[in-house]
Scaffold this motif. Structure first.
Motif, mmCIF file in Angstrom:
data_model
loop_
_atom_site.group_PDB
_atom_site.id
_atom_site.type_symbol
_atom_site.label_atom_id
_atom_site.label_comp_id
_atom_site.label_asym_id
_atom_site.label_seq_id
_atom_site.Cartn_x
_atom_site.Cartn_y
_atom_site.Cartn_z
ATOM 1 N N THR A 129 -21.941 -7.814 -21.221
ATOM 2 C CA THR A 129 -21.261 -8.764 -20.499
ATOM 3 C C THR A 129 -22.984 -10.015 -20.355
ATOM 4 O O THR A 129 -23.544 -10.014 -20.734
ATOM 5 C CB THR A 129 -21.133 -8.798 -18.812
ATOM 6 N N ARG A 130 -21.987 -11.696 -21.082
ATOM 7 C CA ARG A 130 -22.595 -12.700 -20.072
ATOM 8 C C ARG A 130 -21.978 -13.354 -19.874
ATOM 9 O O ARG A 130 -20.845 -12.998 -18.951
ATOM 10 C CB ARG A 130 -22.371 -12.838 -22.017
ATOM 11 N N VAL A 137 -17.985 -11.816 -18.856
ATOM 12 C CA VAL A 137 -16.643 -12.002 -19.380
ATOM 13 C C VAL A 137 -17.498 -10.367 -21.133
ATOM 14 O O VAL A 137 -19.216 -10.756 -21.139
ATOM 15 C CB VAL A 137 -16.795 -12.542 -20.624
ATOM 16 N N PRO A 138 -16.882 -9.662 -21.530
ATOM 17 C CA PRO A 138 -17.553 -8.742 -22.341
ATOM 18 C C PRO A 138 -18.315 -9.782 -23.340
ATOM 19 O O PRO A 138 -17.894 -10.702 -24.055
ATOM 20 C CB PRO A 138 -16.769 -7.799 -22.624
ATOM 21 N N PHE A 168 -22.687 -2.316 -12.108
ATOM 22 C CA PHE A 168 -21.560 -2.089 -12.006
ATOM 23 C C PHE A 168 -20.396 -3.024 -12.042
ATOM 24 O O PHE A 168 -19.686 -3.423 -13.299
ATOM 25 C CB PHE A 168 -21.281 -0.393 -11.216
ATOM 26 N N ASP A 169 -20.279 -3.802 -11.077
ATOM 27 C CA ASP A 169 -19.464 -4.651 -10.962
ATOM 28 C C ASP A 169 -19.739 -5.983 -12.178
ATOM 29 O O ASP A 169 -18.700 -6.611 -12.425
ATOM 30 C CB ASP A 169 -19.507 -5.829 -9.612
ATOM 31 N N ASP A 170 -20.790 -5.833 -12.671
ATOM 32 C CA ASP A 170 -21.450 -6.966 -13.376
ATOM 33 C C ASP A 170 -21.879 -7.086 -15.161
ATOM 34 O O ASP A 170 -21.111 -7.836 -16.141
ATOM 35 C CB ASP A 170 -22.067 -8.420 -12.889
ATOM 36 N N SER A 171 -22.063 -5.807 -15.181
ATOM 37 C CA SER A 171 -22.261 -5.414 -16.543
ATOM 38 C C SER A 171 -21.204 -4.092 -16.940
ATOM 39 O O SER A 171 -20.402 -3.597 -18.400
ATOM 40 C CB SER A 171 -23.423 -4.518 -16.470
ATOM 41 N N VAL A 172 -20.525 -3.305 -15.766
ATOM 42 C CA VAL A 172 -19.412 -1.987 -16.272
ATOM 43 C C VAL A 172 -18.125 -2.424 -16.034
ATOM 44 O O VAL A 172 -16.940 -1.920 -16.809
ATOM 45 C CB VAL A 172 -20.372 -0.919 -16.033
ATOM 46 N N VAL A 173 -17.506 -2.701 -15.122
ATOM 47 C CA VAL A 173 -16.215 -3.521 -14.341
ATOM 48 C C VAL A 173 -15.247 -4.136 -15.176
ATOM 49 O O VAL A 173 -14.480 -4.100 -15.829
ATOM 50 C CB VAL A 173 -16.066 -3.222 -12.862
ATOM 51 N N PRO A 174 -16.061 -5.099 -16.069
ATOM 52 C CA PRO A 174 -15.390 -5.814 -16.369
ATOM 53 C C PRO A 174 -15.235 -5.896 -18.347
ATOM 54 O O PRO A 174 -14.486 -6.655 -18.352
ATOM 55 C CB PRO A 174 -16.800 -7.634 -16.576
ATOM 56 N N VAL A 175 -15.873 -4.608 -18.229
ATOM 57 C CA VAL A 175 -16.221 -4.135 -19.682
ATOM 58 C C VAL A 175 -14.463 -3.615 -19.443
ATOM 59 O O VAL A 175 -13.874 -3.318 -19.929
ATOM 60 C CB VAL A 175 -16.838 -3.640 -20.771
#
Length: 293
Positions: A129-130, A137-138, A168-175
């Motif tokens: 994400t960025r 966002v992805p 997880f909240d900033d790098s996995v869950v958004p995906v």
């Protein structure tokens, strides 16, 4: 001043590009692989000067690998990421040129079709994400992100501390929320993801860890390690494990089996944390192994 060319290797008809993020600080080795002491490192002259310095301190890097296979543009692992709150000071609020390095290799983020995540650790999912207008966002909006079903299930049942939950909240869950994460059942003998790309179960570091095998036919094969092997010192000492291995005994069994299978073959091993020259072949060395760059 022109930028340096992207390091790359030819495997069959594919070119594998190393997408650099950042060298890791000297303190990483003693923390990550505490049994790889300077005394141990000094026993193996082939580790110097590339993989260790004269004092016996390990060199480690963070990077991804990008290539085309089966008609898809593929990225394996996404590093630490920029601007993220991390407990590890070396990973906190980075500002690297990773997106520019992707573009220089010919893989701008919106052209990537497939992102393979060897496992869901902080330094392998960061560029999933960025930040855009204060929201994560992805980074690769047109890609499918893939990891092992076993891996995601494990972390879903793990009592996470706050730093891991933040990751997880900033790098996995958004995906996941964008509907881009695919979970794959990886067979014991491996699972073909697309022609020329196979996911191999390499558990121990995490329960669902996978390595990525590229098949180039007559042009040879390659294997991207993820974290089943962190550093070439583990070729000489497969019993040296990482301080963050979930199952250290399984991790060692996986490493020994993998090195035994690769030794003496033409398979090019590409280490996700190996510093330059990063790639080589496994050769027997007395009662163990070494990496021949």
């Amino acid at each position: 001043m022109p930028s340096a060319p992207t390091p790359s290797w030819t495997v069959g008809g594919s070119t594998v590009h190393r997408i650099d993020e950042t060298p890791l600080p000297p303190g990483t080795g003693p923390w990550l692989l505490p049994d790889a002491t300077p005394d141990v490192v000094h026993r193996h002259g082939w580790l110097r000067p590339h993989f260790a310095d004269g004092a016996g301190t390990l060199r480690l890097h963070s990077h991804s690998f990008a290539f085309e296979a089966g008609g898809l543009r593929v990225l394996v692992d996404t590093g630490i990421g920029n601007g993220k709150t991390r407990a590890n000071p070396a990973w906190h609020d980075l500002r690297t040129g990773y997106p520019d390095h992707l573009a220089a290799a010919g893989f701008p983020p919106d052209t990537v079709d497939l992102v393979i995540l060897t496992h869901l650790h902080t330094d392998h999912v960061g560029w999933n994400t960025r930040e855009a207008d204060g929201v994560w966002v992805p980074t690769f909006p047109n890609a499918r992100y893939v990891t092992a079903r076993t891996e995601r299930a494990f972390w879903a049942g793990w009592a996470m501390d706050e730093p891991r939950r933040q990751m997880f909240d900033d790098s996995v869950v958004p995906v996941e929320e964008a509907g881009l994460l695919d979970l794959v059942d990886v067979a014991p003998e491996g699972t073909e993801l697309t022609p020329g790309v196979r996911l191999l179960p390499t558990p121990g570091h995490t329960p669902g860890h996978i390595a990525v095998e590229l098949s180039g036919g007559a042009g040879g094969n390659a294997l991207i390690t993820g974290d089943c092997i962190h550093h070439p010192v583990q070729f000489a000492h497969p019993g040296i494990g990482s301080c963050v291995d979930i199952d250290p005994e399984q991790s060692e069994r996986t490493r020994r089996a993998l090195l035994g299978r690769l030794a003496g073959t033409d398979t090019l091993v590409l280490g996700t944390h190996f510093p330059p020259p990063t790639a080589g072949r496994v050769v027997a060395d007395q009662d163990s192994y070494r990496l021949l760059p």
